[in-house]
Motif scaffolding. Structure first.
Motif, PDB file in Angstrom:
ATOM      1  N   SER A  13       0.902  -1.269   0.086  1.00 15.02           N
ATOM      2  CA  SER A  13       0.207  -0.151   0.123  1.00 15.02           C
ATOM      3  C   SER A  13       0.905   1.352  -0.036  1.00 15.02           C
ATOM      4  N   TRP A  14       0.437   2.494  -0.597  1.00 17.16           N
ATOM      5  CA  TRP A  14       1.217   3.144  -0.658  1.00 17.16           C
ATOM      6  C   TRP A  14       1.460   4.180   0.872  1.00 17.16           C
ATOM      7  N   SER A  15       0.476   3.549   1.657  1.00 18.74           N
ATOM      8  CA  SER A  15       0.897   4.099   3.047  1.00 18.74           C
ATOM      9  C   SER A  15       2.237   3.516   3.752  1.00 18.74           C
ATOM     10  N   ASP A  16       2.658   2.491   3.050  1.00 17.82           N
ATOM     11  CA  ASP A  16       3.999   2.004   3.653  1.00 17.82           C
ATOM     12  C   ASP A  16       5.312   2.421   2.694  1.00 17.82           C
TER      13      ASP A  16
ATOM     14  N   CYS B 249      -0.801   9.753   4.667  1.00 18.93           N
ATOM     15  CA  CYS B 249      -2.268  10.178   4.210  1.00 18.93           C
ATOM     16  C   CYS B 249      -3.067  10.556   5.173  1.00 18.93           C
ATOM     17  N   ALA B 250      -2.909  10.315   6.278  1.00 17.64           N
ATOM     18  CA  ALA B 250      -3.785  10.317   7.560  1.00 17.64           C
ATOM     19  C   ALA B 250      -4.330  11.794   7.952  1.00 17.64           C
TER      20      ALA B 250
ATOM     21  N   ASN C 182       0.768  14.265  -2.673  1.00 17.19           N
ATOM     22  CA  ASN C 182       1.681  15.071  -2.095  1.00 17.19           C
ATOM     23  C   ASN C 182       2.133  14.374  -0.786  1.00 17.19           C
ATOM     24  N   ARG C 183       1.457  13.927  -0.062  1.00 16.04           N
ATOM     25  CA  ARG C 183       1.911  13.588   1.345  1.00 16.04           C
ATOM     26  C   ARG C 183       2.752  12.296   1.331  1.00 16.04           C
ATOM     27  N   ILE C 184       2.560  11.565   0.314  1.00 15.50           N
ATOM     28  CA  ILE C 184       3.598  10.281   0.171  1.00 15.50           C
ATOM     29  C   ILE C 184       4.794  10.702  -0.258  1.00 15.50           C
ATOM     30  N   PHE C 185       5.052  11.728  -0.630  1.00 14.80           N
ATOM     31  CA  PHE C 185       6.638  12.371  -1.022  1.00 14.80           C
ATOM     32  C   PHE C 185       6.870  13.459  -0.096  1.00 14.80           C
ATOM     33  N   ALA C 186       6.303  13.650   0.882  1.00 14.81           N
ATOM     34  CA  ALA C 186       6.585  14.841   1.999  1.00 14.81           C
ATOM     35  C   ALA C 186       7.927  14.339   2.408  1.00 14.81           C
ATOM     36  N   THR C 187       8.720  15.386   2.760  1.00 16.13           N
ATOM     37  CA  THR C 187       9.992  15.273   3.255  1.00 16.13           C
ATOM     38  C   THR C 187      10.242  14.459   4.461  1.00 16.13           C
ATOM     39  N   PHE C 188       9.126  14.431   5.534  1.00 10.57           N
ATOM     40  CA  PHE C 188       9.192  13.643   6.496  1.00 10.57           C
ATOM     41  C   PHE C 188       9.092  12.164   6.520  1.00 10.57           C
TER      42      PHE C 188
END
Length: 353
Positions: free
Chosen positions: A209-212, A262-263, A270-276
């Motif tokens: 899953s992209w969350s991983d 994504c939560a 955008n969030r799955i590629f965020a710096t964090f």
């Protein structure tokens, strides 16, 4: 097809003399029908027909190139076309499939038993072209270094391609990552390390899953740190401590959930590629290394990429294997680093003390 979008993304990347099908999390729908999800891996045979003056590079091994002619309308002369076929022997997720068509400088060879092929766009200025080719030629040596860290390379060929098109990122296309022009220097080499590390983390062991995605991007970023460590530039432990001390409590860097970016509902792409995801992901790997020790840490990584080779992995499965290998209860550790929107406490239990 640049006028089309899919899942909110207009991804087609092309100029007058070059096209490269590269993007993440989606690219496949712009050039072939696909169930575009990382769980749906498949072997692929890619045939691309373009004017014969252009080269075509794709995943895997080149099978053949056939030149033929089409009849011109009226009195126009026939035009020479070429169909180039590549075959990827190992299954891959649709977004990792790619092709590039254009004029390229191409070189090939072998790293041990693994064939490699690299390509650099001839549309780059001569000095940039030479610099890019020198960087791409470092691919076999970087691959050899990664094999010493992780064990056997999971695919039957490797390489890389540098485009002249105005793209702002590199991508871990399976067996042959694609790069923008990166210039010279350590940062350029670290980008090659990052994309080749993905061949184990993200390509061979794919995302369920992209969350991983931290398991992919965090690992690849950690191996940038490990590369510098192996060259006595700095240690990964110092990188962890420096980042931890520099970024204050309450900084937005600590707010996102690494195991579920994504939560927060701020747009998943955008969030799955965020710096964090990248940096805290790498910090998690190094903190885990501190917590469980050198032997257990490298055993964990090698078992992960060996036992799940060609398949997929989830955060929960990685946590379970870490506990099995180390013999430790790591629930608190992973909660602090992956599932908390706050800066982890500076403790031994969190790999920081």
């Amino acid at each position: 097809p640049d006028r089309y979008s899919y899942a909110g993304e207009p991804n087609w990347l092309a100029g007058d003399n070059e096209v490269v099908a590269m993007n993440q999390p989606h690219m496949a729908p712009w050039w072939f029908p696909a169930n575009d999800h990382p769980l749906d891996k498949a072997t692929m045979r890619i045939s691309i027909t373009v004017p014969a003056k252009y080269d075509v590079v794709a995943n895997g091994h080149r099978v053949r190139r056939t030149v033929h002619k089409s009849k011109g309308p009226g009195k126009r002369p026939a035009k020479r076309w070429a169909t180039t076929t590549w075959r990827a022997e190992e299954p891959m997720a649709p977004y990792l499939a790619f092709f590039a068509a254009g004029r390229y400088r191409i070189a090939s060879g072998k790293q041990g038993d693994t064939p490699w092929l690299i390509a650099v766009s001839r549309n780059l200025p001569p000095a940039a072209r030479d610099s890019a080719m020198a960087l791409m030629r470092r691919t076999p040596a970087v691959l050899g270094w990664l094999q010493r860290q992780l064990g056997p390379y999971p695919f039957s060929t490797t390489g890389g391609l540098t485009t002249s098109l105005p793209v702002t990122f590199a991508l871990e296309n399976q067996t042959r990552p694609t790069y923008p022009y990166l210039g010279r220097g350590p940062e350029a080499v670290r980008t090659v390390v990052h994309e080749l590390a993905h061949q184990w983390f993200g390509d061979s062991v794919g995302l369920a899953s992209w969350s991983d995605i931290w398991l992919s991007e965090g690992a690849a970023t950690f191996f940038e740190w490990r590369w510098d460590e192996s060259r006595a530039t700095t240690t990964a432990a110092r990188r962890l401590r420096s980042a931890y001390d520099r970024i204050a409590v309450g900084d937005p860097f600590w707010v996102g959930l690494v195991a579920d970016p994504c939560a927060t509902g701020q747009g998943c792409v955008n969030r799955i590629f965020a710096t964090f995801v990248y940096e805290r992901g790498a910090m998690t790997f190094q903190a885990l290394r501190n917590r469980i020790g050198e032997d257990a840490f490298w055993t964990l990584l090698r078992r992960w990429v060996t036992e799940r080779r060609g398949g997929h992995g989830t955060t929960a499965e990685f946590e379970a294997l870490a506990e099995e290998v180390s013999g430790l209860d790591l629930d608190g550790f992973f909660d602090a680093w992956l599932r908390s929107g706050a800066k982890p406490a500076d403790t031994v239990e969190n790999g920081l003390g």
